[in-house]
Structures are given as structure tokens and as C-alpha cells.
Design a protein around this motif. Structure first.
Motif, PDB file in Angstrom:
ATOM      1  N   ARG A 365       0.801  -1.220   0.000  1.00  0.00           N
ATOM      2  CA  ARG A 365       0.000   0.000   0.000  1.00  0.00           C
ATOM      3  C   ARG A 365       0.838   1.276   0.000  1.00  0.00           C
ATOM      4  O   ARG A 365       0.300   2.371   0.180  1.00  0.00           O
ATOM      5  CB  ARG A 365      -0.919   0.012   1.225  1.00  0.00           C
ATOM      6  CG  ARG A 365      -1.838  -1.181   1.364  1.00  0.00           C
ATOM      7  CD  ARG A 365      -2.833  -1.273   0.247  1.00  0.00           C
ATOM      8  NE  ARG A 365      -3.743  -0.147   0.216  1.00  0.00           N
ATOM      9  CZ  ARG A 365      -4.759  -0.020  -0.640  1.00  0.00           C
ATOM     10  NH1 ARG A 365      -4.968  -0.960  -1.539  1.00  0.00           N
ATOM     11  NH2 ARG A 365      -5.534   1.036  -0.610  1.00  0.00           N
ATOM     12  N   ALA A 366       2.138   1.143  -0.224  1.00  0.00           N
ATOM     13  CA  ALA A 366       3.029   2.308  -0.244  1.00  0.00           C
ATOM     14  C   ALA A 366       2.896   3.125   1.033  1.00  0.00           C
ATOM     15  O   ALA A 366       2.804   4.360   1.000  1.00  0.00           O
ATOM     16  CB  ALA A 366       2.753   3.171  -1.473  1.00  0.00           C
ATOM     17  N   ILE A 367       2.882   2.431   2.163  1.00  0.00           N
ATOM     18  CA  ILE A 367       2.806   3.071   3.474  1.00  0.00           C
ATOM     19  C   ILE A 367       4.212   3.211   4.042  1.00  0.00           C
ATOM     20  O   ILE A 367       4.966   2.240   4.078  1.00  0.00           O
ATOM     21  CB  ILE A 367       1.926   2.234   4.439  1.00  0.00           C
ATOM     22  CG1 ILE A 367       0.484   2.161   3.930  1.00  0.00           C
ATOM     23  CG2 ILE A 367       1.972   2.791   5.858  1.00  0.00           C
ATOM     24  CD1 ILE A 367      -0.383   1.166   4.690  1.00  0.00           C
ATOM     25  N   ASP A 368       4.566   4.394   4.483  1.00  0.00           N
ATOM     26  CA  ASP A 368       5.873   4.621   5.097  1.00  0.00           C
ATOM     27  C   ASP A 368       5.836   4.115   6.531  1.00  0.00           C
ATOM     28  O   ASP A 368       5.116   4.664   7.367  1.00  0.00           O
ATOM     29  CB  ASP A 368       6.216   6.112   5.073  1.00  0.00           C
ATOM     30  CG  ASP A 368       7.589   6.402   5.676  1.00  0.00           C
ATOM     31  OD1 ASP A 368       8.290   5.446   6.071  1.00  0.00           O
ATOM     32  OD2 ASP A 368       7.943   7.594   5.762  1.00  0.00           O
ATOM     33  N   LEU A 370       7.745   4.527   8.940  1.00  0.00           N
ATOM     34  CA  LEU A 370       8.207   5.512   9.926  1.00  0.00           C
ATOM     35  C   LEU A 370       7.369   6.778   9.917  1.00  0.00           C
ATOM     36  O   LEU A 370       7.602   7.684  10.736  1.00  0.00           O
ATOM     37  CB  LEU A 370       9.671   5.871   9.656  1.00  0.00           C
ATOM     38  CG  LEU A 370      10.676   4.719   9.732  1.00  0.00           C
ATOM     39  CD1 LEU A 370      12.084   5.227   9.412  1.00  0.00           C
ATOM     40  CD2 LEU A 370      10.644   4.061  11.100  1.00  0.00           C
ATOM     41  N   GLY A 371       6.381   6.842   9.036  1.00  0.00           N
ATOM     42  CA  GLY A 371       5.633   8.080   8.878  1.00  0.00           C
ATOM     43  C   GLY A 371       4.403   8.174   9.751  1.00  0.00           C
ATOM     44  O   GLY A 371       3.979   7.225  10.417  1.00  0.00           O
ATOM     45  N   SER A 372       3.791   9.356   9.745  1.00  0.00           N
ATOM     46  CA  SER A 372       2.525   9.632  10.425  1.00  0.00           C
ATOM     47  C   SER A 372       1.602  10.316   9.435  1.00  0.00           C
ATOM     48  O   SER A 372       2.031  11.160   8.643  1.00  0.00           O
ATOM     49  CB  SER A 372       2.737  10.532  11.644  1.00  0.00           C
ATOM     50  OG  SER A 372       3.542   9.897  12.608  1.00  0.00           O
ATOM     51  N   THR A 373       0.315   9.958   9.473  1.00  0.00           N
ATOM     52  CA  THR A 373      -0.680  10.571   8.589  1.00  0.00           C
ATOM     53  C   THR A 373      -1.984  10.758   9.347  1.00  0.00           C
ATOM     54  O   THR A 373      -2.217  10.138  10.392  1.00  0.00           O
ATOM     55  CB  THR A 373      -0.928   9.704   7.339  1.00  0.00           C
ATOM     56  OG1 THR A 373      -1.233   8.364   7.760  1.00  0.00           O
ATOM     57  CG2 THR A 373       0.278   9.686   6.418  1.00  0.00           C
ATOM     58  N   PHE A 374      -2.835  11.593   8.791  1.00  0.00           N
ATOM     59  CA  PHE A 374      -4.121  11.880   9.421  1.00  0.00           C
ATOM     60  C   PHE A 374      -5.051  10.683   9.260  1.00  0.00           C
ATOM     61  O   PHE A 374      -5.173  10.106   8.174  1.00  0.00           O
ATOM     62  CB  PHE A 374      -4.748  13.124   8.794  1.00  0.00           C
ATOM     63  CG  PHE A 374      -6.060  13.521   9.409  1.00  0.00           C
ATOM     64  CD1 PHE A 374      -6.105  14.116  10.671  1.00  0.00           C
ATOM     65  CD2 PHE A 374      -7.255  13.303   8.747  1.00  0.00           C
ATOM     66  CE1 PHE A 374      -7.308  14.478  11.242  1.00  0.00           C
ATOM     67  CE2 PHE A 374      -8.454  13.666   9.306  1.00  0.00           C
ATOM     68  CZ  PHE A 374      -8.490  14.256  10.562  1.00  0.00           C
ATOM     69  N   HIS A 375      -5.717  10.318  10.365  1.00  0.00           N
ATOM     70  CA  HIS A 375      -6.681   9.219  10.361  1.00  0.00           C
ATOM     71  C   HIS A 375      -8.066   9.809  10.580  1.00  0.00           C
ATOM     72  O   HIS A 375      -8.362  10.317  11.664  1.00  0.00           O
ATOM     73  CB  HIS A 375      -6.347   8.187  11.443  1.00  0.00           C
ATOM     74  CG  HIS A 375      -7.296   7.023  11.480  1.00  0.00           C
ATOM     75  ND1 HIS A 375      -8.089   6.749  12.556  1.00  0.00           N
ATOM     76  CD2 HIS A 375      -7.583   6.081  10.549  1.00  0.00           C
ATOM     77  CE1 HIS A 375      -8.812   5.678  12.308  1.00  0.00           C
ATOM     78  NE2 HIS A 375      -8.518   5.258  11.094  1.00  0.00           N
ATOM     79  N   GLY A 376      -8.898   9.761   9.547  1.00  0.00           N
ATOM     80  CA  GLY A 376     -10.169  10.459   9.583  1.00  0.00           C
ATOM     81  C   GLY A 376     -11.120   9.973  10.651  1.00  0.00           C
ATOM     82  O   GLY A 376     -11.846  10.774  11.253  1.00  0.00           O
ATOM     83  N   GLU A 420      12.568  -1.742  11.684  1.00  0.00           N
ATOM     84  CA  GLU A 420      12.907  -2.975  10.979  1.00  0.00           C
ATOM     85  C   GLU A 420      12.007  -3.180   9.768  1.00  0.00           C
ATOM     86  O   GLU A 420      12.447  -3.683   8.733  1.00  0.00           O
ATOM     87  CB  GLU A 420      12.837  -4.164  11.939  1.00  0.00           C
ATOM     88  CG  GLU A 420      13.914  -4.113  13.014  1.00  0.00           C
ATOM     89  CD  GLU A 420      14.076  -5.425  13.746  1.00  0.00           C
ATOM     90  OE1 GLU A 420      13.711  -6.475  13.171  1.00  0.00           O
ATOM     91  OE2 GLU A 420      14.578  -5.410  14.881  1.00  0.00           O
ATOM     92  N   VAL A 421      10.748  -2.804   9.883  1.00  0.00           N
ATOM     93  CA  VAL A 421       9.851  -2.895   8.734  1.00  0.00           C
ATOM     94  C   VAL A 421      10.339  -1.973   7.619  1.00  0.00           C
ATOM     95  O   VAL A 421      10.323  -2.329   6.438  1.00  0.00           O
ATOM     96  CB  VAL A 421       8.405  -2.557   9.152  1.00  0.00           C
ATOM     97  CG1 VAL A 421       7.506  -2.404   7.930  1.00  0.00           C
ATOM     98  CG2 VAL A 421       7.853  -3.646  10.071  1.00  0.00           C
ATOM     99  N   LYS A 422      10.788  -0.793   7.984  1.00  0.00           N
ATOM    100  CA  LYS A 422      11.346   0.131   6.993  1.00  0.00           C
ATOM    101  C   LYS A 422      12.546  -0.501   6.288  1.00  0.00           C
ATOM    102  O   LYS A 422      12.696  -0.388   5.056  1.00  0.00           O
ATOM    103  CB  LYS A 422      11.768   1.433   7.682  1.00  0.00           C
ATOM    104  CG  LYS A 422      12.389   2.474   6.757  1.00  0.00           C
ATOM    105  CD  LYS A 422      11.363   3.061   5.800  1.00  0.00           C
ATOM    106  CE  LYS A 422      11.948   4.236   5.025  1.00  0.00           C
ATOM    107  NZ  LYS A 422      10.976   4.813   4.074  1.00  0.00           N
ATOM    108  N   GLY A 423      13.393  -1.178   7.035  1.00  0.00           N
ATOM    109  CA  GLY A 423      14.541  -1.843   6.443  1.00  0.00           C
ATOM    110  C   GLY A 423      14.150  -2.941   5.475  1.00  0.00           C
ATOM    111  O   GLY A 423      14.829  -3.182   4.479  1.00  0.00           O
ATOM    112  N   PHE A 424      13.034  -3.621   5.737  1.00  0.00           N
ATOM    113  CA  PHE A 424      12.561  -4.674   4.838  1.00  0.00           C
ATOM    114  C   PHE A 424      12.013  -4.082   3.541  1.00  0.00           C
ATOM    115  O   PHE A 424      12.235  -4.617   2.454  1.00  0.00           O
ATOM    116  CB  PHE A 424      11.472  -5.509   5.510  1.00  0.00           C
ATOM    117  CG  PHE A 424      11.973  -6.469   6.556  1.00  0.00           C
ATOM    118  CD1 PHE A 424      13.141  -7.177   6.376  1.00  0.00           C
ATOM    119  CD2 PHE A 424      11.255  -6.674   7.724  1.00  0.00           C
ATOM    120  CE1 PHE A 424      13.601  -8.070   7.341  1.00  0.00           C
ATOM    121  CE2 PHE A 424      11.697  -7.557   8.692  1.00  0.00           C
ATOM    122  CZ  PHE A 424      12.870  -8.254   8.507  1.00  0.00           C
TER     123      PHE A 424
END
Length: 764
Positions: A365-368, A370-376, A420-424
Motif C-alpha cells: 500500500r506504499a505506506i511509510d 516511519l511516517g505519520s498521517t491523518f486518520h479520519g 525494521e519494517v522500513k529496512g525490509f
């Protein structure tokens, strides 16, 4: 007098005479497809029957307590009973109620007793109401008090309690505390639901353990790593059917809804950490969510046990909308770690599976990570990988009451998980994995090889560990060398045992370095079968048109018996082809199919000589075997379906006045658990013996059929097709009057000089 006696009623009487007292030991395959025949079970074959693979049965029972003046608690400290139920006494800040022990109303729970508690209560959000449970096997020794978790709703119900299987009594304790404003909770009743999830069978465990570790190449339009080695593979998921969900794969309690996943939520189930049967825990949670919480299905999308197995949760598959994130489920995928992680941390295998699952979804899903996003749904800016408690914020007006999930010991691990998920998903050094072919076909008893290739596609070359998973029973594999540098190749060698079950199996080849890449290899195994006469289990030669039984492994995925005539050419998706010595192939009529056995009729007009029998499941070749077909190969059915002992036959008594009556020649012995001979009193009557067999009809003439009973030649008045049932042959012979008083005697039959198996009858 009609010497052929081929009416349907004759065989039905025979079946009834043999089947009335039948037990499991005696209910073996007799010959035909009619509904009167008991379910076939062939225990005399060289192959053992499959273990019982039905899903475990979930059993439940409930007890309700209404709090009135007649239901006094065992102790009530600082509590009072009002018309609204029990509350804290005036002038007190807290109260404790302990109720009398209640009997467990569920017999023999297995593998443990799960318990949920729901209550009728009125409570301000900041007033506290806590329910605790303890259990006893005898009423004298009690276990520790177990407190309901905050993963239930403290205003309405608890989470699950897990109690020993020998618990016969439970006791309930209720603790109440006023809110800062002085409001007291009020509780007017409580309902306990006892759950026995059923023990998981060994066969279920084996299927879960033997599944491929990864789903192979999962490249999709969501892969955002341009020029990299491919998407991170989806880890293996234990399907709902595999873990024993009563609803199976499909959502039977309402169609699922779907969501665009933007946030991955980590939970714990707030259940015990010491279970040995984790699929049973999952079944308990399903039952709790459906019948206590009143949801349409289990709330989580996935669940992970301490051994690292990942279980499919809510039906509907990827991106289905669950019920797990504080009433704000849109845009989320929920993964629950099985256990309570307030002080204990999850097992390393469980954490690894969690990271793999999150890496797959982030990559898809192209989710970062390490990132943060708005959750409606919560109106919060959330980290893309969050814990359940992250919805507790006071600025989340749409969220349900607060929670401690995923536990005080697991929650602090999430930053490491994210890294670790980012590294994968976005490694600095990346590689690709491929195989020379996508599928390979091997005959049982043979071997083959496949080339595995790798390449460095970004950054530095790296060391890769190659592994294969998903091998079926009877197939072994080696990878040489198992460790290579990206850019090098290895050889995968597969060896298929002679007794391996036929079928098509998805194997997963994985390469692990800075990340994981996987490819799926389809292995098609053609198994072997041994085909014998269904009457005496001899297999040296088989007559055309005869009833035969083929034994092998993995022949069918289910058991099904034909119920119509003419016999079907397919049962449960399985068909049998016979290619004769003239290279003509014909479909065989089927009586019965099962995982280890198929009973069929050798097709009409099959030429004599060497023939090949092929078992197909759909368009897939499952197994093959060779037979020798001949015109005549007599064999007689026996009452115990072992080719010997008392005959599967009828006696026809003809009195001097022409009156006829049928009598059984066998009766079931409860002590021996098998059929024994029922003595026939010849008296002054003519008594005809009606034998049933197969491989007889193509005899050169009726005169070529000889019968001896007790060594005395018997007159044969018919030998040929029974007529009403496919492949069944019949011999009618007059029992010599001179045999009176002989007791149990042997029946010897020869057809065109070829002897049949010897069976027996008893004469008074």
C-alpha cells in the motif's frame, strides 16, 4: 422356477441381513452404490485411513444471575442493593461483592474452558467497575483471581478468561469505585458464557506447520520500489478453514465491508500466554466476538501466535473492514498478538511474523513505516504503525472507551518494529530472486532439479540464505549451496518418495539478506496406486467389468459415495481413466472416492493385457498404476469384507409346496465385533446358496463354473451378471442335502479352471 434370481429385492435383503448390526469394524465396502450400503471404510487395506479431519466442535453454555434480594452475595463490603442493582453504599468510595460459587454448566471442555462475562450496568465513564473470576475443580482448592481486561467494555462486558479444563466451579468478584464526581456504578445482573473451543487435531496442526513460509512473488501495482528486486512477499496465513472457524472462509453473518488501509494497528488479545493449543484460543476469540460482543465476525484482520503462525481473522480477505480500533476502524488493518503483554514481551518468532506481515502491507500500500498521517475516523494524526491505545487521546471524540492494548511491554517495542519494517521495504542493498522454471512435474519415486538465480539490483552485493518451505509429505529437498552471494546461482534438488501423495503443491523459495524475496514453484506430483479386486483384495490379475479398489495417498480431498445408477464418471471432482493394451482410454464408473481409496468398475470393452489406471482430480493427474486385465478372475465377497470367513450371501429356501423364503447366512457377533456364520437347517427343503462376487461374467460357459461346498460338488444353476448392480456377479448353487450336520464348511469356486477365494457357510 427362475434360476437367475436377479431381482433388486434379493440384494436389498442381503444388505439388510449384513448391515443391521454393523459396527465401525464391520462397515466395510461391500460392492455397490446404493444408499442402503453403510458408509464404506476399508481397514483391511495396506494403507491406513485418514485421521478425522472435521473441524473441532465449539460447545457453549450460559448462566445468568439477576441481583435481587433473593440472590444475596457471599460477602458484600460497603455495597448496597437498590432498585437499580448493587452500588456503593452511601459515604463509601468503593465496594466489593463476592458471589457464591457457580457450577460450570458445560461438560468436559477441551482443551481448556474459556469464559466471558457480560453484565447489566449503569456507569459513568470515569467510574470503575472491575469483574474478576477464579475457578476450582473441587470447591476446596481455588485458583488465583483473574481480573477482566480493559479490552472488554467495563460498562458492559469483560474480555475472555481462560480456565483449566477441569474447572467445575467458578466464583465472581465485583469491585466498584466512584468517579471523581462521586458517581457510583450500578450493576443489576451478570451472564457467564462458558466456551469449549474443541482440541485442534493433529492433522490440522500438521497442515498449519507445513504450509509455505511465504506466498511467493507478490509484485503488484502497489510496489513502490522502482528498480528493486520485487515486492516484499506476503507471509503464509493460516486460513479460517485451517484453524477451524465454524463459519469457514465465507462471511455467513453479513457481507463484509472494505476499506482503504492507511494505518496498521497492533493489538494484544489480553488472553493467557501459556496455551499449547493456539488455534483453540483463536476459536474462543471468534466465539466471544460473535456471541458476546454481538459482532458479525472476529474483529481482527490477523492474529499471531507465539510460534509465529499468522491466522486469518475477519472473513473477506485483504483490506476487509474489521472491528478492533476503538470504534474507529476505517482505514485500518488490525493485527493481534495472542497473549497478554503488560509485563511479558512477545516471543521472538511472533515479533518476526508481525514485522513480516506489516512489511508486506506497507510495501503493498506504499505506506511509510516511519511516517505519520491523518486518520479520519479518530480525527488524529497517527503513526502509520500504531498501537491500539493510540486511539485513547482526548482529542479522539469518535473513539470508544480507553484501552491498555497492546500492553505495557509490547507498546514500547513499536519504534523498533517500525524501523525494521522500513529496512525490509526499502533496503539500501537489494537483490532479486528467480527460478529457471515456474513449475516442475515429478513421478512418485523420482527426482528433479531447478536452478535458482539471484542478482544484485541496488547497492552492494550481499550474502543470501536460501530456504524452501511447503514441501508435502514424502518430498525432500536440498539447496546447494544454501548460502550464496547475490549474483550467484544455486541448485534446488527435489526427491519424491515412491509413496508420496499425488497432487499439485505450491513450494516457496525464499532468499533472506537485508530483506526477503520469495518465488513460488509449483510442484506437480504423480502418485502411485495399487489396484485390487474389491472382493478379495487380490491384485495379480483383474477381470474386465469387475469391481476393483485402488489404494494410494491423496487421491481425493473428501469422501463421497455414488447414489445413482448408472454409476457416475466423477465424484468429488475425481475421475479414473483406464488405458488398455490397445491404447484406448475409457472413463471408469465410480462407486466411491476417499483420500486413500477409490472403488470403481473396470470399463466395459477394456482389452485384455497391460492397462494403465490414472486418477484425475479435475485436470490434474493425481496418481497412476498398472494392472493386468483378463477375461475371468473370480473373487467372492465376504461378510467381513476381508475376502475370507463367512460368505456375503443369501440362502433361498424352497419348500415342497413351492413356498420361498430368504435367510441370511451371517450374523453379527457383538463379542467378536465381526460377522460369523449363521447355521442353516436344511431339513427336507431345497436350500439354494446365492453367492455374490465379481470377475465371473465373462466365463466361457455356465458349465465352466464349478462349486464345491464342504468338498461336495454342488449343482450350479446360474453364474453371471447379477443384473441390477454394476460389476456385481452372482452364482446360484444348490446346497447338497448330504451336508446336513456338517457345521461350518468351505465354499470352493472355480471359473474356467481359475479358483476364487475360499469363503464359508455353516450347515446344521
Amino acid at each position: 422356477m427362475n434360476n437367475r434370481w436377479r431381482q433388486l429385492s434379493i440384494l436389498l435383503l442381503l444388505l439388510l441381513s449384513l448391515g443391521v448390526a454393523a459396527t465401525t469394524a464391520a462397515r466395510r465396502y461391500f460392492h455397490t452404490s446404493i444408499a442402503a450400503v453403510p458408509d464404506p471404510v476399508q481397514t483391511s487395506s495396506p494403507l491406513q485411513a485418514e485421521p478425522d479431519e472435521r473441524p473441532p466442535q465449539i460447545r457453549t453454555s450460559a448462566v445468568s444471575l439477576e441481583f435481587t434480594a433473593q440472590t444475596q452475595p457471599e460477602s458484600a463490603q460497603d455495597a448496597m442493593l437498590t432498585r437499580r442493582g448493587y452500588s456503593i453504599a452511601d459515604g463509601r468510595q468503593s465496594a466489593t461483592l463476592v458471589f457464591s460459587p457457580q457450577a460450570v454448566t458445560l461438560e468436559a471442555p477441551a482443551p481448556f474452558l474459556a469464559l466471558s462475562a457480560a453484565w447489566n450496568a449503569e456507569s459513568a465513564e470515569d467510574a470503575k467497575l472491575t469483574v474478576s473470576i477464579r475457578a476450582s475443580a473441587d470447591g476446596s482448592q481455588w485458583g488465583e483471581w483473574l481480573q477482566s481486561s480493559l479490552d472488554g467494555d467495563p460498562r458492559t462486558h469483560s474480555g475472555l478468561f481462560f480456565l483449566p479444563a477441569d474447572s467445575r466451579l467458578i466464583q465472581c468478584r465485583i469491585e466498584m469505585q466512584r468517579s471523581p464526581r462521586g458517581d457510583s456504578p450500578h450493576i443489576s445482573g451478570i451472564r457467564f458464557r462458558f466456551i469449549s473451543p474443541g482440541a485442534t487435531t493433529r492433522a490440522m496442526f500438521e497442515r498449519m506447520r507445513n504450509q509455505p513460509q511465504f506466498a511467493g512473488d507478490t509484485s503488484s501495482g502497489w510496489n513502490r520500489i522502482a528498480g528493486a528486486g520485487g515486492a516484499f512477499p506476503k507471509p503464509a496465513i493460516v486460513s479460517r478453514t485451517a484453524w477451524g472457524c465454524p463459519d469457514g472462509e465465507r462471511p455467513h453473518r453479513g457481507e463484509p465491508s472494505y476499506t482503504t488501509v492507511t494505518h496498521l494497528i497492533v493489538h494484544h488479545t489480553a488472553t493467557g500466554n501459556e496455551a499449547s493449543d493456539w488455534p483453540a484460543v483463536v476459536r474462543s476469540i471468534w466465539n466471544f466476538h460473535v456471541f458476546t460482543n454481538g459482532w458479525s465476525d472476529i474483529g481482527y484482520n490477523y492474529l499471531v501466535d507465539p510460534g509465529g503462525l499468522i491466522y486469518e481473522g475477519r472473513a473477506g480477505g485483504d483490506n476487509v473492514l474489521g472491528a478492533h480500533f476503538s470504534c474507529a476502524n476505517s482505514g485500518t488493518m488490525g493485527t493481534a498478538m495472542l497473549g497478554t503483554f503488560m509485563t511479558a514481551t512477545p516471543a521472538e518468532k511472533a515479533l518476526t511474523s508481525l514485522k513480516y506481515l506489516l512489511a508486506w502491507k506497507c510495501d503493498q500500500r506504499a505506506i511509510d513505516p516511519l511516517g505519520s498521517t491523518f486518520h479520519g475516523s479518530t480525527q488524529l494524526n497517527l503513526q502509520n504503525i500504531s498501537g491500539h491505545r493510540d486511539a485513547n487521546a482526548s482529542t479522539a471524540p469518535m473513539a470508544c472507551p480507553g484501552t491498555e492494548c497492546p500492553g505495557n511491554a509490547l507498546y514500547p517495542l513499536l519504534p523498533v518494529v517500525r524501523s525494521e519494517v522500513k529496512g525490509f521495504t526499502d533496503p539500501a542493498d537489494d537483490f532479486s530472486l528467480s527460478t529457471a522454471v515456474s513449475s516442475i512435474s515429478l513421478q512418485a519415486g523420482s527426482d528433479g532439479s531447478v536452478v535458482i538465480s539471484t542478482a544484485t539490483v541496488r547497492g552492494q552485493a550481499q550474502t543470501l540464505r536460501l530456504e524452501i518451505s511447503g514441501l508435502p509429505a514424502g518430498v525432500t529437498a536440498t539447496i546447494n549451496p544454501p548460502v550464496i552471494i547475490s549474483g550467484a546461482s544455486a541448485s534446488l534438488s527435489l526427491n519424491v518418495a515412491a509413496n508420496a501423495a499425488g497432487g499439485t503443491y505450491p513450494l516457496s523459495i525464499a532468499a533472506t539478506g537485508t530483506t526477503i524475496r520469495a518465488r513460488q514453484l509449483s510442484l506437480a506430483v504423480t502418485g502411485t496406486i495399487t489396484t485390487v479386486s474389491a472382493a478379495d483384495y487380490g491384485g495379480d490379475r483383474l477381470a474386465r467389468d469387475a469391481i476393483v479398489a485402488a489404494f494410494g495417498a491423496g487421491l481425493s480431498s473428501s469422501l463421497q459415495t455414488a447414489t445413482t445408477l448408472p454409476l457416475p464418471l466423477e465424484l468429488a471432482g475425481v475421475s479414473v481413466k483406464v488405458r488398455d493394451s490397445t491404447e484406448t482410454e475409457r472413463a471408469a464408473p465410480l462407486f466411491f472416492v476417499a483420500p486413500n481409496q477409490i472403488n470403481f468398475q473396470i470399463p466395459q470393452n477394456t482389452a485384455t493385457g497391460t492397462a494403465t489406471v490414472t486418477v484425475m482430480n479435475g485436470s490434474t493427474v493425481v496418481a497412476r498404476g498398472a494392472i493386468q486385465t483378463v477375461d475371468v478372475r473370480p473373487s467372492l465377497f465376504s461378510a467381513n469384507a476381508d475376502g475370507s470367513g463367512v460368505a456375503a450371501a443369501l440362502a433361498l429356501r424352497v419348500k415342497a409346496d413351492g413356498t420361498q423364503s430368504y435367510e441370511p447366512v451371517a450374523q453379527f457377533d457383538e463379542a467378536l465385533k465381526r460377522f460369523v456364520a449363521r447355521p442353516l437347517d436344511l431339513g427336507a427343503d431345497q436350500v439354494w446358496l446365492i453367492l455374490f462376487g465379481t470377475g465371473i461374467r465373462h466365463r466361457s460357459s455356465e458349465e465352466a463354473v464349478k462349486v464345491k461346498i464342504g468338498g461336495v460338488a454342488a449343482q450350479v444353476f446360474y453364474a453371471g451378471e447379477q443384473g441390477a448392480f454394476a460389476g456385481l456377479d452372482q452364482i446360484n448353487a444348490l446346497i447338497p442335502a448330504s451336508l446336513s450336520g456338517r457345521g461350518e464348511v468351505e465354499i470352493e469356486v472355480t471359473v474356467d479352471g481359475q479358483p476364487a477365494n475360499v469363503v464359508r457357510v455353516s450347515v446344521k
